[in-house]
Design a protein around this motif. Structure first.
Motif, short mmCIF file in Angstrom:
data_model
loop_
_atom_site.label_atom_id
_atom_site.label_comp_id
_atom_site.label_asym_id
_atom_site.label_seq_id
_atom_site.Cartn_x
_atom_site.Cartn_y
_atom_site.Cartn_z
N GLN A 93 -27.29 0.96 -14.23
CA GLN A 93 -28.57 1.50 -13.81
C GLN A 93 -29.05 0.95 -12.46
OE1 GLN A 93 -30.53 0.05 -17.35
NE2 GLN A 93 -30.90 2.15 -18.05
N TYR A 94 -28.68 -0.30 -12.18
CA TYR A 94 -29.18 -0.97 -10.98
C TYR A 94 -28.10 -1.90 -10.45
CZ TYR A 94 -32.10 -4.03 -8.08
OH TYR A 94 -32.62 -4.75 -7.05
N ASN A 95 -27.72 -1.71 -9.22
CA ASN A 95 -26.57 -2.44 -8.67
C ASN A 95 -26.81 -3.93 -8.44
OD1 ASN A 95 -28.25 -1.92 -6.49
ND2 ASN A 95 -26.60 -1.56 -5.07
N HIS A 96 -28.03 -4.41 -8.66
CA HIS A 96 -28.30 -5.84 -8.56
C HIS A 96 -28.88 -6.37 -9.87
CE1 HIS A 96 -27.34 -6.04 -4.32
NE2 HIS A 96 -28.07 -4.97 -4.14
N ALA A 97 -28.48 -5.76 -10.98
CA ALA A 97 -28.96 -6.18 -12.30
C ALA A 97 -28.58 -7.62 -12.59
CB ALA A 97 -28.39 -5.26 -13.38
N GLU A 98 -27.50 -8.10 -11.98
CA GLU A 98 -27.09 -9.50 -12.21
C GLU A 98 -28.15 -10.48 -11.72
OE1 GLU A 98 -25.84 -8.64 -8.05
OE2 GLU A 98 -25.59 -7.53 -9.90
N ASN A 99 -28.92 -10.10 -10.72
CA ASN A 99 -29.99 -10.99 -10.24
C ASN A 99 -31.10 -11.12 -11.28
OD1 ASN A 99 -28.69 -11.59 -7.91
ND2 ASN A 99 -30.01 -10.39 -6.58
N ILE A 100 -31.40 -10.04 -11.96
CA ILE A 100 -32.43 -10.09 -13.00
C ILE A 100 -31.92 -10.93 -14.17
CG2 ILE A 100 -33.86 -8.71 -14.56
CD1 ILE A 100 -34.45 -8.52 -11.41
N ALA A 101 -30.66 -10.73 -14.54
CA ALA A 101 -30.06 -11.55 -15.61
C ALA A 101 -30.05 -13.03 -15.21
CB ALA A 101 -28.65 -11.07 -15.91
N ARG A 102 -29.78 -13.31 -13.94
CA ARG A 102 -29.75 -14.69 -13.45
C ARG A 102 -31.15 -15.31 -13.50
NH1 ARG A 102 -27.32 -19.18 -12.56
NH2 ARG A 102 -27.50 -20.14 -10.51
N ILE A 103 -32.17 -14.53 -13.18
CA ILE A 103 -33.55 -15.03 -13.27
C ILE A 103 -33.86 -15.43 -14.70
CG2 ILE A 103 -35.99 -14.31 -13.17
CD1 ILE A 103 -35.17 -12.65 -10.66
N MET A 104 -33.48 -14.59 -15.65
CA MET A 104 -33.75 -14.91 -17.06
C MET A 104 -32.98 -16.17 -17.47
SD MET A 104 -34.10 -11.12 -18.80
CE MET A 104 -32.42 -10.67 -18.51
N GLU A 105 -31.77 -16.30 -16.97
CA GLU A 105 -30.96 -17.50 -17.27
C GLU A 105 -31.60 -18.76 -16.68
OE1 GLU A 105 -26.80 -19.21 -15.55
OE2 GLU A 105 -26.79 -17.11 -16.15
N LEU A 106 -32.01 -18.68 -15.42
CA LEU A 106 -32.58 -19.84 -14.73
C LEU A 106 -33.94 -20.25 -15.29
CD1 LEU A 106 -31.67 -18.97 -11.03
CD2 LEU A 106 -30.69 -20.82 -12.42
N THR A 107 -34.74 -19.27 -15.71
CA THR A 107 -36.10 -19.56 -16.16
C THR A 107 -36.20 -19.75 -17.68
OG1 THR A 107 -36.67 -17.21 -16.41
CG2 THR A 107 -37.14 -18.27 -14.25
N GLY A 108 -35.22 -19.24 -18.41
CA GLY A 108 -35.30 -19.28 -19.87
C GLY A 108 -36.27 -18.27 -20.45
N LEU A 109 -36.71 -17.33 -19.62
CA LEU A 109 -37.66 -16.30 -20.04
C LEU A 109 -36.93 -15.04 -20.48
CD1 LEU A 109 -40.22 -16.63 -17.10
CD2 LEU A 109 -40.46 -17.58 -19.41
N THR A 110 -37.57 -14.27 -21.36
CA THR A 110 -37.06 -12.94 -21.68
C THR A 110 -37.35 -12.02 -20.50
OG1 THR A 110 -39.13 -12.12 -22.64
CG2 THR A 110 -37.60 -13.30 -24.14
N PHE A 111 -36.78 -10.83 -20.52
CA PHE A 111 -37.07 -9.87 -19.46
C PHE A 111 -38.56 -9.58 -19.40
CE2 PHE A 111 -37.85 -5.50 -18.07
CZ PHE A 111 -37.35 -5.56 -16.78
N GLN A 112 -39.19 -9.33 -20.55
CA GLN A 112 -40.62 -8.99 -20.57
C GLN A 112 -41.46 -10.14 -20.03
OE1 GLN A 112 -41.61 -5.94 -20.96
NE2 GLN A 112 -39.66 -5.17 -21.71
N GLN A 113 -41.12 -11.37 -20.38
CA GLN A 113 -41.87 -12.53 -19.88
C GLN A 113 -41.71 -12.67 -18.37
OE1 GLN A 113 -39.94 -15.45 -22.38
NE2 GLN A 113 -41.72 -15.62 -23.74
N ALA A 114 -40.48 -12.58 -17.90
CA ALA A 114 -40.23 -12.73 -16.46
C ALA A 114 -40.89 -11.60 -15.68
CB ALA A 114 -38.73 -12.77 -16.19
N LYS A 115 -40.77 -10.38 -16.19
CA LYS A 115 -41.38 -9.24 -15.51
C LYS A 115 -42.89 -9.41 -15.45
CE LYS A 115 -42.23 -4.34 -15.58
NZ LYS A 115 -41.60 -3.06 -15.54
N PHE A 116 -43.50 -9.85 -16.55
CA PHE A 116 -44.95 -10.02 -16.56
C PHE A 116 -45.38 -11.06 -15.52
CE2 PHE A 116 -48.80 -12.21 -18.01
CZ PHE A 116 -49.68 -11.15 -17.96
N LYS A 117 -44.71 -12.19 -15.51
CA LYS A 117 -45.07 -13.22 -14.53
C LYS A 117 -44.92 -12.70 -13.10
CE LYS A 117 -44.33 -17.57 -15.17
NZ LYS A 117 -43.78 -18.91 -15.42
N PHE A 118 -43.83 -11.97 -12.84
CA PHE A 118 -43.59 -11.44 -11.51
C PHE A 118 -44.62 -10.36 -11.16
CE2 PHE A 118 -41.78 -8.25 -8.70
CZ PHE A 118 -41.58 -9.03 -7.58
#
Length: 135
Positions: free
Chosen positions: A56-81
């Motif tokens: 769906q998105y050619n840089h999806a690995e960056n979003i996965a990496r953010i979740m890995e680095l922060t320990g947040l779920t997608f919804q948590q990370a998205k909300f903070k951002f």
């Protein structure tokens, strides 16, 4: 842009070296990220209901990496951002969102709020485009 130490590498794309003057502060990561990755973060969170896949998105690995680095779920990370992004653009967010602790909210609650923040950001971008289009 912010200054980073010589040899610093973006936590989202550490495989290459960016120019030292090409970094911005990321409140989400609490670290500098390269200018290119700031666009990838916006595009990977804004408008998505769920974490985008590589199909769906050619840089999806960056979003996965953010979740890995922060320990947040997608919804948590998205909300903070998105809370920070909307606040930067509009000067504020709804009061109940302002001090919300993402760790105390469910992903379902955050998904609702994220949809509201996406709608607010869409409106803010539309308003900015309208202003720029005026003669």
């Amino acid at each position: 842009m912010i200054a980073v130490p010589k040899g610093y590498r973006c936590p989202l794309c550490p495989e290459h070296q960016d120019d030292e003057d090409d970094f911005c502060w990321s409140d989400l990561l609490q670290a500098p990220v390269c200018h290119s990755c700031t666009y990838e973060i916006v595009n990977g969170f804004e408008g998505w209901d769920e974490a985008p896949t590589p199909d769906q998105y050619n840089h999806a690995e960056n979003i996965a990496r953010i979740m890995e680095l922060t320990g947040l779920t997608f919804q948590q990370a998205k909300f903070k951002f998105m809370r920070h992004l909307v606040s930067d653009w509009a000067g504020t967010v709804p009061e109940e969102m302002r001090a919300a602790d993402v760790t105390l909210l469910t992903d379902d609650q955050l998904k609702e709020w994220n949809a509201m923040l996406d709608a607010a950001m869409l409106l803010l971008r539309h308003q900015a485009d309208s202003v720029q289009a005026e003669p």
